[in-house]
Design an enzyme around this catalytic site. Structure first.
Site, PDB file in Angstrom:
ATOM      1  N   GLY A   1      -1.273   2.807   0.295  1.00 62.54           N
ATOM      2  CA  GLY A   1      -1.413   3.249  -1.088  1.00 62.54           C
ATOM      3  C   GLY A   1      -0.584   4.474  -1.429  1.00 62.54           C
TER       4      GLY A   1
ATOM      5  N   TYR B   1       3.385  -7.856  -2.811  1.00 64.05           N
ATOM      6  CA  TYR B   1       4.731  -8.416  -2.719  1.00 64.05           C
ATOM      7  C   TYR B   1       5.174  -9.021  -4.045  1.00 64.05           C
ATOM      8  CZ  TYR B   1       4.005  -8.020   2.348  1.00 64.05           C
ATOM      9  OH  TYR B   1       3.752  -7.566   3.619  1.00 64.05           O
TER      10      TYR B   1
ATOM     11  N   ASN C   1      -4.458 -13.034   2.989  1.00 65.46           N
ATOM     12  CA  ASN C   1      -4.132 -11.620   2.763  1.00 65.46           C
ATOM     13  C   ASN C   1      -3.758 -11.384   1.295  1.00 65.46           C
ATOM     14  OD1 ASN C   1      -3.367  -8.970   2.953  1.00 65.46           O
ATOM     15  ND2 ASN C   1      -2.131  -9.252   4.796  1.00 65.46           N
TER      16      ASN C   1
ATOM     17  N   TYR D   1      -5.348  -6.226  12.875  1.00 67.34           N
ATOM     18  CA  TYR D   1      -5.581  -6.434  11.444  1.00 67.34           C
ATOM     19  C   TYR D   1      -5.578  -7.928  11.097  1.00 67.34           C
ATOM     20  CZ  TYR D   1      -4.704  -6.510   6.420  1.00 67.34           C
ATOM     21  OH  TYR D   1      -4.761  -6.790   5.074  1.00 67.34           O
TER      22      TYR D   1
ATOM     23  N   GLY E   1       2.830   4.449  -1.155  1.00 69.16           N
ATOM     24  CA  GLY E   1       4.191   4.019  -1.458  1.00 69.16           C
ATOM     25  C   GLY E   1       5.052   3.790  -0.227  1.00 69.16           C
ATOM     26  N   ILE E   2       4.453   3.875   0.960  1.00 62.20           N
ATOM     27  CA  ILE E   2       5.219   3.738   2.198  1.00 62.20           C
ATOM     28  C   ILE E   2       5.690   2.299   2.392  1.00 62.20           C
ATOM     29  CG2 ILE E   2       5.129   3.983   4.711  1.00 62.20           C
ATOM     30  CD1 ILE E   2       2.993   6.260   4.099  1.00 62.20           C
ATOM     31  N   GLY E   3       4.813   1.337   2.141  1.00 63.47           N
ATOM     32  CA  GLY E   3       5.207  -0.069   2.249  1.00 63.47           C
ATOM     33  C   GLY E   3       6.345  -0.394   1.307  1.00 63.47           C
TER      34      GLY E   3
END
Length: 171
Positions: free
Chosen positions: A106, A144, A137, A31, A108-110
């Site tokens: 998208g 964040y 990025n 990535y 909500g895992i992050g």
């Protein structure tokens, strides 16, 4: 319900997760267009994360399930370690890497991974929790900042590695 995956668990990685951790590291490197820089192996990760005389970092893994009885699907990870703030006189928590498989972004895992690390930082009486993000990025930077992270553009990272590290160590 989260887009067909109502169960999201964040758990500490174990030695048995080493192949999965390396897989996530390689996906993150792809990535970031840095796959050519990955030299980590399962043996290196086992030694530095689980088996050696000192554990240099820790990992938490995100799993999704469609229901409580369904298979757990590993979808992301965060690798972190402690640093220290001399000004605060307290340890800090440093997030080295965070990655979520693209098809699970998208959901909500992050945010759950970042929140879990904040909980760990508070439990361990850390004075701060920080990480860096690549300047290109923009989606991650905006994400964040939406969580309250503040960029510190006045701090420039300096790094010594490879032959330069060898040279400096031998001076």
């Amino acid at each position: 319900m989260t887009f067909g995956y109502p169960v999201i668990d964040i758990v500490p990685a174990t030695r048995d997760d080493t192949p999965l951790i390396l897989q996530f590291i390689k996906k993150l490197a792809e990535y970031e267009k840095l796959a050519h820089e990955v030299v980590a192996t399962e043996d290196i990760l086992r030694q530095t994360l689980f088996d050696g005389p000192r554990k240099y970092a820790e990992v938490i893994i995100a799993y999704c399930q469609r229901d409580a009885d369904g298979p757990r699907i590993p979808v992301g990870f965060a690798l972190f370690f402690h640093n220290f703030s001399t000004f605060l006189g307290r340890p800090g928590l440093y997030l080295e890497d965070l990655f979520i498989d693209p098809e699970f972004r998208g959901l909500g895992i992050g945010k759950k991974l970042l929140t879990q690390l904040a909980v760990i930082a508070k439990e361990r009486q850390c004075g701060r929790y920080e990480w860096v993000v690549l300047d290109w990025n923009k989606p991650s930077r905006e994400f964040y900042e939406s969580l309250g992270a503040v960029p510190h553009a006045e701090w420039i990272i300096h790094r010594v590695e490879g032959a330069s590290l060898d040279t400096l160590a031998n001076m």
